[in-house]
Design a protein around this motif. Structure first.
Motif, PDB file in Angstrom:
ATOM      1  N   MET A   1       0.735  -1.241   0.168  1.00  0.00           N
ATOM      2  CA  MET A   1       0.149  -0.144   0.028  1.00  0.00           C
ATOM      3  C   MET A   1       0.795   1.245   0.164  1.00  0.00           C
ATOM      4  SD  MET A   1      -2.820   1.318   2.706  1.00  0.00           S
ATOM      5  CE  MET A   1      -2.124   0.886   4.247  1.00  0.00           C
ATOM      6  N   ASN A   2       0.739   2.081  -0.863  1.00  0.00           N
ATOM      7  CA  ASN A   2       1.328   3.435  -0.997  1.00  0.00           C
ATOM      8  C   ASN A   2       0.492   4.307   0.054  1.00  0.00           C
ATOM      9  OD1 ASN A   2       3.151   2.686  -2.718  1.00  0.00           O
ATOM     10  ND2 ASN A   2       1.725   3.428  -4.477  1.00  0.00           N
ATOM     11  N   ILE A   3       1.432   4.963   0.801  1.00  0.00           N
ATOM     12  CA  ILE A   3       0.954   5.920   1.892  1.00  0.00           C
ATOM     13  C   ILE A   3       1.798   7.176   1.516  1.00  0.00           C
ATOM     14  CG2 ILE A   3       1.208   6.623   4.584  1.00  0.00           C
ATOM     15  CD1 ILE A   3       1.038   3.416   4.691  1.00  0.00           C
ATOM     16  N   PHE A   4       0.818   8.308   1.695  1.00  0.00           N
ATOM     17  CA  PHE A   4       1.265   9.781   1.450  1.00  0.00           C
ATOM     18  C   PHE A   4       2.078  10.182   2.732  1.00  0.00           C
ATOM     19  CE2 PHE A   4       1.336  14.288   1.176  1.00  0.00           C
ATOM     20  CZ  PHE A   4       1.921  14.514  -0.097  1.00  0.00           C
ATOM     21  N   LEU A   5       3.190  10.581   2.713  1.00  0.00           N
ATOM     22  CA  LEU A   5       3.859  11.202   3.895  1.00  0.00           C
ATOM     23  C   LEU A   5       3.877  12.634   4.005  1.00  0.00           C
ATOM     24  CD1 LEU A   5       6.056  10.294   6.095  1.00  0.00           C
ATOM     25  CD2 LEU A   5       7.889  10.305   4.533  1.00  0.00           C
ATOM     26  N   ASP A   6       3.362  13.084   5.190  1.00  0.00           N
ATOM     27  CA  ASP A   6       3.189  14.531   5.293  1.00  0.00           C
ATOM     28  C   ASP A   6       4.135  15.181   6.105  1.00  0.00           C
ATOM     29  OD1 ASP A   6       1.144  16.912   5.176  1.00  0.00           O
ATOM     30  OD2 ASP A   6       1.063  16.605   7.106  1.00  0.00           O
ATOM     31  N   THR A   7       4.164  16.341   6.112  1.00  0.00           N
ATOM     32  CA  THR A   7       5.145  17.139   6.732  1.00  0.00           C
ATOM     33  C   THR A   7       5.071  17.081   8.330  1.00  0.00           C
ATOM     34  OG1 THR A   7       5.382  19.039   5.093  1.00  0.00           O
ATOM     35  CG2 THR A   7       5.994  19.611   7.336  1.00  0.00           C
ATOM     36  N   SER A   8       4.036  16.889   8.772  1.00  0.00           N
ATOM     37  CA  SER A   8       3.528  16.615  10.042  1.00  0.00           C
ATOM     38  C   SER A   8       4.019  15.543  10.841  1.00  0.00           C
ATOM     39  CB  SER A   8       2.181  16.899  10.492  1.00  0.00           C
ATOM     40  OG  SER A   8       1.418  16.045   9.985  1.00  0.00           O
ATOM     41  N   ALA A   9       4.066  14.433   9.982  1.00  0.00           N
ATOM     42  CA  ALA A   9       4.656  13.147  10.345  1.00  0.00           C
ATOM     43  C   ALA A   9       6.248  13.119  10.298  1.00  0.00           C
ATOM     44  CB  ALA A   9       4.224  12.267   9.419  1.00  0.00           C
ATOM     45  N   LEU A  10       6.720  13.932   9.384  1.00  0.00           N
ATOM     46  CA  LEU A  10       8.389  14.063   9.324  1.00  0.00           C
ATOM     47  C   LEU A  10       8.652  15.074  10.342  1.00  0.00           C
ATOM     48  CD1 LEU A  10       8.632  14.643   5.499  1.00  0.00           C
ATOM     49  CD2 LEU A  10       9.579  12.918   6.735  1.00  0.00           C
ATOM     50  N   VAL A  11       8.118  16.003  10.699  1.00  0.00           N
ATOM     51  CA  VAL A  11       8.396  16.978  11.757  1.00  0.00           C
ATOM     52  C   VAL A  11       8.280  16.138  13.198  1.00  0.00           C
ATOM     53  CG1 VAL A  11       7.667  18.738  13.409  1.00  0.00           C
ATOM     54  CG2 VAL A  11       8.040  19.024  10.742  1.00  0.00           C
ATOM     55  N   ALA A  12       7.451  15.305  13.421  1.00  0.00           N
ATOM     56  CA  ALA A  12       7.178  14.505  14.561  1.00  0.00           C
ATOM     57  C   ALA A  12       8.279  13.428  14.739  1.00  0.00           C
ATOM     58  CB  ALA A  12       5.908  14.048  14.621  1.00  0.00           C
ATOM     59  N   TRP A  13       8.643  12.800  13.631  1.00  0.00           N
ATOM     60  CA  TRP A  13       9.549  11.752  13.510  1.00  0.00           C
ATOM     61  C   TRP A  13      10.993  12.335  13.835  1.00  0.00           C
ATOM     62  CZ3 TRP A  13      10.505   6.907  14.323  1.00  0.00           C
ATOM     63  CH2 TRP A  13      11.939   6.533  13.859  1.00  0.00           C
ATOM     64  N   PHE A  14      11.438  13.283  13.195  1.00  0.00           N
ATOM     65  CA  PHE A  14      12.747  13.909  13.242  1.00  0.00           C
ATOM     66  C   PHE A  14      12.642  14.939  14.605  1.00  0.00           C
ATOM     67  CE2 PHE A  14      12.692  12.714   8.943  1.00  0.00           C
ATOM     68  CZ  PHE A  14      14.226  11.913   8.790  1.00  0.00           C
ATOM     69  N   ASN A  15      11.831  15.410  15.308  1.00  0.00           N
ATOM     70  CA  ASN A  15      11.944  16.513  16.338  1.00  0.00           C
ATOM     71  C   ASN A  15      11.447  15.690  17.446  1.00  0.00           C
ATOM     72  OD1 ASN A  15      11.806  18.589  17.949  1.00  0.00           O
ATOM     73  ND2 ASN A  15      10.117  19.807  16.895  1.00  0.00           N
ATOM     74  N   GLN A  16      12.630  15.493  18.317  1.00  0.00           N
ATOM     75  CA  GLN A  16      12.238  14.766  19.540  1.00  0.00           C
ATOM     76  C   GLN A  16      11.466  15.488  20.555  1.00  0.00           C
ATOM     77  OE1 GLN A  16      15.845  13.582  21.291  1.00  0.00           O
ATOM     78  NE2 GLN A  16      16.029  12.130  19.482  1.00  0.00           N
TER      79      GLN A  16
END
Length: 136
Positions: A1-16
């Protein structure tokens, strides 16, 4: 399944320090353990722009922004889509009808529709409001 990756998820992942950091980690761990089926993440150039700008101007960490950019551009799990002129025009039409949604969100939704993607890894409720499924 392809999933769209949003900025909010990237910010949450990389910002502790992000309030969704633990939730983002759990989603990615579930993917690694094959508990969540993923073919690949789809991302646009607008999402990369928004993400790198956040880490550069809000977190004020150029080195981290550069590392994130390299990771996104080189990952075998991420497919980059560019917003072409036709998609831009469709985004503009969506934006005019979507009070309270960012232009980038509208571009993401337009690309999701174009590619037949119904699920976004995002902490942005606008996707849910627009009828898409959200991870987590």
């Amino acid at each position: 399944m392809n999933i769209f990756l949003d900025t909010s998820a990237l910010v949450a992942w990389f910002n502790q320090d992000d309030k969704y950091h633990q939730d983002a980690q759990k989603v990615l761990k579930d993917i690694q353990k094959d508990q969540l089926r993923l073919t690949r993440f789809i991302i646009t150039d607008y999402i990369i722009d928004e993400t790198l700008t956040f880490f550069e101007t809000t977190i004020k960490n150029h080195e981290l922004a550069e590392k994130i950019g390299e990771a996104l551009l080189k990952s075998g799990y991420i497919h980059l889509e560019h917003i072409d002129p036709e998609t831009f025009e469709q985004t503009w039409e969506r934006f005019k009808q979507s009070t309270g949604f960012s232009f980038t969100d509208c571009s993401s939704m337009t690309m999701m529709d174009k590619l037949g993607i119904r699920t976004a890894f995002s902490f942005d409720e606008h996707f849910k409001m627009a009828g898409y499924n959200l991870l987590p």
